[in-house]
Every structure is written in structure tokens, then in C-alpha cells.
Design a protein around this motif. Structure first.
Motif, PDB file in Angstrom:
ATOM      1  N   ALA A 248      -7.987 -16.500  -8.719  1.00 45.16           N
ATOM      2  CA  ALA A 248      -8.579 -15.238  -8.279  1.00 45.16           C
ATOM      3  C   ALA A 248      -7.496 -14.420  -7.591  1.00 45.16           C
ATOM      4  CB  ALA A 248      -9.736 -15.508  -7.323  1.00 45.16           C
ATOM      5  N   ARG A 249      -7.403 -13.159  -7.989  1.00 42.53           N
ATOM      6  CA  ARG A 249      -6.359 -12.299  -7.421  1.00 42.53           C
ATOM      7  C   ARG A 249      -6.925 -11.186  -6.552  1.00 42.53           C
ATOM      8  NH1 ARG A 249      -4.423 -14.237 -12.262  1.00 42.53           N
ATOM      9  NH2 ARG A 249      -2.273 -15.033 -12.162  1.00 42.53           N
ATOM     10  N   GLY A 250      -8.228 -10.987  -6.580  1.00 39.82           N
ATOM     11  CA  GLY A 250      -8.840  -9.952  -5.765  1.00 39.82           C
ATOM     12  C   GLY A 250      -8.680  -8.582  -6.384  1.00 39.82           C
ATOM     13  N   GLY A 251      -9.210  -7.586  -5.686  1.00 36.96           N
ATOM     14  CA  GLY A 251      -9.093  -6.216  -6.145  1.00 36.96           C
ATOM     15  C   GLY A 251      -9.910  -5.950  -7.392  1.00 36.96           C
ATOM     16  N   SER A 252      -9.562  -4.879  -8.070  1.00 40.86           N
ATOM     17  CA  SER A 252     -10.188  -4.470  -9.320  1.00 40.86           C
ATOM     18  C   SER A 252      -9.185  -3.579 -10.031  1.00 40.86           C
ATOM     19  CB  SER A 252     -11.475  -3.689  -9.043  1.00 40.86           C
ATOM     20  OG  SER A 252     -11.183  -2.456  -8.401  1.00 40.86           O
ATOM     21  N   PRO A 253      -9.341  -3.362 -11.340  1.00 36.67           N
ATOM     22  CA  PRO A 253      -8.397  -2.479 -12.022  1.00 36.67           C
ATOM     23  C   PRO A 253      -8.286  -1.102 -11.373  1.00 36.67           C
ATOM     24  CG  PRO A 253      -9.651  -3.717 -13.639  1.00 36.67           C
ATOM     25  CD  PRO A 253     -10.248  -4.041 -12.294  1.00 36.67           C
ATOM     26  N   SER A 254      -9.421  -0.538 -10.932  1.00 34.34           N
ATOM     27  CA  SER A 254      -9.355   0.794 -10.327  1.00 34.34           C
ATOM     28  C   SER A 254      -8.679   0.758  -8.962  1.00 34.34           C
ATOM     29  CB  SER A 254     -10.763   1.386 -10.204  1.00 34.34           C
ATOM     30  OG  SER A 254     -11.589   0.575  -9.387  1.00 34.34           O
ATOM     31  N   ALA A 255      -8.983  -0.260  -8.154  1.00 30.92           N
ATOM     32  CA  ALA A 255      -8.359  -0.358  -6.833  1.00 30.92           C
ATOM     33  C   ALA A 255      -6.870  -0.666  -6.946  1.00 30.92           C
ATOM     34  CB  ALA A 255      -9.059  -1.430  -5.998  1.00 30.92           C
ATOM     35  N   ASP A 256      -6.505  -1.538  -7.882  1.00 26.85           N
ATOM     36  CA  ASP A 256      -5.094  -1.882  -8.064  1.00 26.85           C
ATOM     37  C   ASP A 256      -4.304  -0.680  -8.588  1.00 26.85           C
ATOM     38  OD1 ASP A 256      -5.992  -4.358  -7.295  1.00 26.85           O
ATOM     39  OD2 ASP A 256      -5.802  -5.283  -9.271  1.00 26.85           O
ATOM     40  N   ALA A 257      -4.963   0.131  -9.431  1.00 28.44           N
ATOM     41  CA  ALA A 257      -4.321   1.355  -9.921  1.00 28.44           C
ATOM     42  C   ALA A 257      -4.188   2.392  -8.810  1.00 28.44           C
ATOM     43  CB  ALA A 257      -5.108   1.926 -11.094  1.00 28.44           C
ATOM     44  N   GLU A 258      -5.164   2.450  -7.919  1.00 28.52           N
ATOM     45  CA  GLU A 258      -5.074   3.377  -6.786  1.00 28.52           C
ATOM     46  C   GLU A 258      -3.923   2.987  -5.865  1.00 28.52           C
ATOM     47  OE1 GLU A 258      -5.624   6.406  -4.080  1.00 28.52           O
ATOM     48  OE2 GLU A 258      -6.386   6.216  -6.136  1.00 28.52           O
ATOM     49  N   LEU A 259      -3.754   1.681  -5.643  1.00 29.07           N
ATOM     50  CA  LEU A 259      -2.609   1.234  -4.853  1.00 29.07           C
ATOM     51  C   LEU A 259      -1.306   1.669  -5.519  1.00 29.07           C
ATOM     52  CD1 LEU A 259      -1.293  -0.395  -2.565  1.00 29.07           C
ATOM     53  CD2 LEU A 259      -1.565  -2.458  -3.983  1.00 29.07           C
ATOM     54  N   GLY A 260      -1.245   1.508  -6.848  1.00 32.34           N
ATOM     55  CA  GLY A 260      -0.042   1.935  -7.567  1.00 32.34           C
ATOM     56  C   GLY A 260       0.203   3.423  -7.469  1.00 32.34           C
ATOM     57  N   ALA A 261      -0.880   4.208  -7.547  1.00 33.06           N
ATOM     58  CA  ALA A 261      -0.743   5.663  -7.444  1.00 33.06           C
ATOM     59  C   ALA A 261      -0.243   6.070  -6.063  1.00 33.06           C
ATOM     60  CB  ALA A 261      -2.077   6.332  -7.750  1.00 33.06           C
ATOM     61  N   ARG A 262      -0.733   5.389  -5.027  1.00 28.43           N
ATOM     62  CA  ARG A 262      -0.278   5.689  -3.666  1.00 28.43           C
ATOM     63  C   ARG A 262       1.169   5.248  -3.457  1.00 28.43           C
ATOM     64  NH1 ARG A 262      -5.275   4.379   0.543  1.00 28.43           N
ATOM     65  NH2 ARG A 262      -6.913   5.456  -0.629  1.00 28.43           N
ATOM     66  N   ALA A 263       1.537   4.141  -4.093  1.00 29.92           N
ATOM     67  CA  ALA A 263       2.877   3.586  -3.884  1.00 29.92           C
ATOM     68  C   ALA A 263       3.951   4.346  -4.658  1.00 29.92           C
ATOM     69  CB  ALA A 263       2.898   2.119  -4.298  1.00 29.92           C
ATOM     70  N   TRP A 264       3.584   4.911  -5.807  1.00 33.97           N
ATOM     71  CA  TRP A 264       4.593   5.485  -6.692  1.00 33.97           C
ATOM     72  C   TRP A 264       5.500   6.524  -6.016  1.00 33.97           C
ATOM     73  CZ3 TRP A 264       7.387   4.489 -10.661  1.00 33.97           C
ATOM     74  CH2 TRP A 264       8.091   5.512 -11.302  1.00 33.97           C
ATOM     75  N   PRO A 265       4.974   7.499  -5.265  1.00 30.18           N
ATOM     76  CA  PRO A 265       5.892   8.471  -4.650  1.00 30.18           C
ATOM     77  C   PRO A 265       6.907   7.818  -3.710  1.00 30.18           C
ATOM     78  CG  PRO A 265       3.631   9.283  -4.574  1.00 30.18           C
ATOM     79  CD  PRO A 265       3.569   7.843  -4.992  1.00 30.18           C
ATOM     80  N   GLN A 266       6.473   6.806  -2.963  1.00 30.64           N
ATOM     81  CA  GLN A 266       7.397   6.124  -2.050  1.00 30.64           C
ATOM     82  C   GLN A 266       8.421   5.290  -2.821  1.00 30.64           C
ATOM     83  OE1 GLN A 266       7.527   6.643   1.096  1.00 30.64           O
ATOM     84  NE2 GLN A 266       5.576   7.675   1.521  1.00 30.64           N
ATOM     85  N   ILE A 267       7.968   4.646  -3.901  1.00 26.35           N
ATOM     86  CA  ILE A 267       8.881   3.868  -4.739  1.00 26.35           C
ATOM     87  C   ILE A 267       9.930   4.793  -5.355  1.00 26.35           C
ATOM     88  CG2 ILE A 267       9.057   2.531  -6.872  1.00 26.35           C
ATOM     89  CD1 ILE A 267       6.277   1.376  -6.207  1.00 26.35           C
ATOM     90  N   ALA A 268       9.462   5.905  -5.926  1.00 24.60           N
ATOM     91  CA  ALA A 268      10.370   6.854  -6.572  1.00 24.60           C
ATOM     92  C   ALA A 268      11.381   7.417  -5.583  1.00 24.60           C
ATOM     93  CB  ALA A 268       9.572   7.977  -7.215  1.00 24.60           C
ATOM     94  N   ARG A 269      10.931   7.710  -4.373  1.00 28.50           N
ATOM     95  CA  ARG A 269      11.840   8.250  -3.357  1.00 28.50           C
ATOM     96  C   ARG A 269      12.878   7.203  -2.959  1.00 28.50           C
ATOM     97  NH1 ARG A 269       8.232   9.445  -0.014  1.00 28.50           N
ATOM     98  NH2 ARG A 269       7.910  11.560  -0.826  1.00 28.50           N
ATOM     99  N   ALA A 270      12.409   5.975  -2.712  1.00 28.08           N
ATOM    100  CA  ALA A 270      13.323   4.918  -2.283  1.00 28.08           C
ATOM    101  C   ALA A 270      14.363   4.603  -3.356  1.00 28.08           C
ATOM    102  CB  ALA A 270      12.538   3.664  -1.929  1.00 28.08           C
ATOM    103  N   LEU A 271      13.940   4.625  -4.620  1.00 28.05           N
ATOM    104  CA  LEU A 271      14.828   4.263  -5.713  1.00 28.05           C
ATOM    105  C   LEU A 271      15.622   5.459  -6.256  1.00 28.05           C
ATOM    106  CD1 LEU A 271      12.473   1.863  -7.704  1.00 28.05           C
ATOM    107  CD2 LEU A 271      14.344   1.232  -6.158  1.00 28.05           C
ATOM    108  N   GLY A 272      15.336   6.645  -5.745  1.00 28.42           N
ATOM    109  CA  GLY A 272      16.042   7.822  -6.232  1.00 28.42           C
ATOM    110  C   GLY A 272      15.734   8.132  -7.676  1.00 28.42           C
ATOM    111  N   LEU A 273      14.471   7.930  -8.078  1.00 22.57           N
ATOM    112  CA  LEU A 273      14.079   8.173  -9.471  1.00 22.57           C
ATOM    113  C   LEU A 273      13.870   9.654  -9.729  1.00 22.57           C
ATOM    114  CD1 LEU A 273      11.511   5.265  -9.985  1.00 22.57           C
ATOM    115  CD2 LEU A 273      13.971   5.268 -10.450  1.00 22.57           C
ATOM    116  N   ARG A 274      14.002  10.029 -10.980  1.00 22.03           N
ATOM    117  CA  ARG A 274      13.740  11.396 -11.393  1.00 22.03           C
ATOM    118  C   ARG A 274      12.241  11.573 -11.640  1.00 22.03           C
ATOM    119  NH1 ARG A 274      18.575  13.640 -12.517  1.00 22.03           N
ATOM    120  NH2 ARG A 274      20.290  12.290 -13.136  1.00 22.03           N
ATOM    121  N   SER A 275      11.744  12.769 -11.426  1.00 27.37           N
ATOM    122  CA  SER A 275      10.315  13.029 -11.644  1.00 27.37           C
ATOM    123  C   SER A 275      10.012  13.161 -13.129  1.00 27.37           C
ATOM    124  CB  SER A 275       9.919  14.314 -10.916  1.00 27.37           C
ATOM    125  OG  SER A 275      10.673  15.414 -11.393  1.00 27.37           O
TER     126      SER A 275
END
Length: 275
Positions: A248-275
């Protein structure tokens, strides 16, 4: 883009290289967790945003340890050194056991950015052929590791392992303290991502402990958390991960995707990714 010369520390079947059309100057070493998979889809996602990425299998591959047990940190350090040959900044990005590997490696070897999804604040024990030791070695010596609570048994199907990790942490405080990853030694940017409904292990507790350890040393850490999310994060554009150890991993596809959506801007900034 012409690929860099390959090294031989990870065999070709156990690595996946993704190259950007417009390089941002960032190179990423990408590590999965206990699934043992090579994170090709995520590597391609980062490459589309400018990163040069190498995703590797770090156990169970050719010439590798058969399980997460006595895996040499030098395996990751060598890959980082290889990637640094043609990059302005080098990052290590790991999930679950891969996050533990990323944090342990970054505490011992130079890296510019560390991203840990569902992290651990300590080193855990691993087993192969009935032989227990640490997940990791450094210069031939196993890192101190938290032993598991041998009295624990699962109470659900599929099993939720969070309580195993919690009881193991709390039953042996001295061993837990000795096994702490020295996250205060990690240079550069550290980004932690954790779901509050993680049923695998207490990644929210681990993240808080990493933050506190670094804060005590005057270092900042970025945390992205989402209470309904589980152990697996889904970044924008990624498919839902399947396979791996049955648990069991917890969460749900929608909740796990929401975490990813919230994390993406911080990940992109930290890694210096292009938009």
C-alpha cells in the motif's frame, strides 16, 4: 546533440540517457526506488525542459548488488562526476530508496542540487541472501543503518509498511541517531517532496527531521507537501506508475498528481529547467 563518451560503471542496459535540444546547463542523475526501474519517462520529461539526464538502475543490474544491500555510494558519485564533465551544475534526483541514496550521496560527494521525493532522514538496513547490512557502503565500509523491528507483522493486505519503519525508528534511539544522514553536509539546494498519506514510510516525518537538521546548521531547505498524497508523486505530463513491490502506497492518482503539480515549479527552479 552529440552524446558524451559513455563510461562503464553502469552497463548500457541499466542506464537511459536523455539529451535536450536546447541545453540549460543542468545534468541530472535520476534514481528510482525499490521498483528497480530505470526512470526513462521522467528523464525524457526533464530533457524536454533543457536537462541532460542519466537514469540508472542501481541494483539488480549487470555487475550490481542483487538488492538494496551494501550498494556502494561510489556508484552514484562516479555517475555525478561523469555528468559534471559537460554541465554547469549537477543534480541528483531520487524517489524513496532512491531519495535515501540521493541524500546519502550528496552528504558525502559534491553536488549542486538534491531533490528527494518521499525521502528518508536515516540510512536503512538491507538484506540479500539472508545477510543483513546497510543499504549503502562508502569506501568499503557500510554506513550505520537502522535495524528493523523483528516483532512487527503487517495488519493489512497489501501491507502498509509505515508502522514498521516508525516502530523500528522508535525502538532503538541510539541506532537511529547513529544512522542519521548528515544532511547538514549537503551543499547547494535541497528540495524535499512528501505526501501526508504515505503508507510506505513516514516521509513527512523524515522531511521535517532533515529540515530541522539543516536549519540547525543555518541551511535552508525547500519542502513541498500535500496531505492527501501518497508515496508516489506524478509530475505534469507523467503517466501513473505501476509495478514494483506489492504494498500500500497511500494517496490517489489525483492527489499524487496534485503533489506533482505543486512540486513542479520548485523542481524546475532548483534544476534551472526551461519552461
Amino acid at each position: 546533440m552529440t552524446p558524451l563518451r559513455d563510461d562503464a560503471s553502469v552497463a548500457p542496459p541499466d542506464r537511459y540517457d536523455a539529451y535536450p535540444e536546447m541545453p540549460s546547463g543542468t545534468a541530472i542523475l535520476l534514481l528510482a526506488g525499490s521498483s528497480g526501474r530505470v526512470e526513462a519517462e521522467r528523464a525524457d520529461l526533464f530533457a524536454r525542459h533543457g536537462a541532460r539526464v542519466r537514469a540508472i538502475r542501481w541494483f539488480g543490474g549487470a555487475g550490481q548488488r542483487p538488492a538494496p544491500h551494501d550498494v556502494p555510494i561510489e556508484l552514484f558519485a562516479d555517475q555525478l562526476d561523469f555528468l559534471r564533465r559537460d554541465a554547469d551544475r549537477v543534480a541528483i534526483f531520487g524517489t524513496s530508496f532512491g531519495a535515501e541514496a540521493a541524500l546519502a550521496t550528496a552528504s558525502l560527494h559534491p553536488v549542486d542540487v538534491t531533490v528527494a521525493v518521499s525521502p528518508s532522514s536515516v540510512v536503512w538496513a538491507g538484506v540479500a541472501d539472508g545477510d543483513w547490512s546497510s543499504h549503502w557502503t562508502w569506501r568499503g565500509t557500510p554506513l550505520p543503518a537502522v535495524p528493523f523491528d523483528s516483532s512487527w507483522s503487517p495488519s493489512s493486505e497489501p501491507p502498509e509498511y509505515r508502522s514498521l519503519y516508525e516502530s523500528s525508528l522508535d525502538r532503538a534511539p541510539d541506532a537511529t541517531a547513529a544512522a542519521a544522514i548528515h544532511s547538514e553536509n549537503i551543499p547547494g539546494v535541497v528540495v524535499l517532496i512528501a505526501g501526508g498519506d504515505d503508507r510506505v514510510w513516514p516521509s513527512d516525518r523524515f522531511a521535517a527531521e532533515i529540515i530541522e537538521r539543516r536549519r540547525a546548521n543555518g541551511q535552508e531547505t525547500t519542502l513541498i507537501a500535500h496531505a492527501p498524497a501518497g508515496h508516489r508523486m506524478i509530475l505534469p505530463g507523467e503517466s501513473i506508475a505501476t509495478g514494483g513491490v506489492t504494498m500500500a502506497r497511500g494517496g490517489s492518482p489525483s492527489a499524487d498528481a496534485e503533489l506533482g503539480a505543486r512540486a513542479w515549479p520548485q523542481i524546475a527552479r532548483a534544476l534551472g529547467l526551461r519552461s
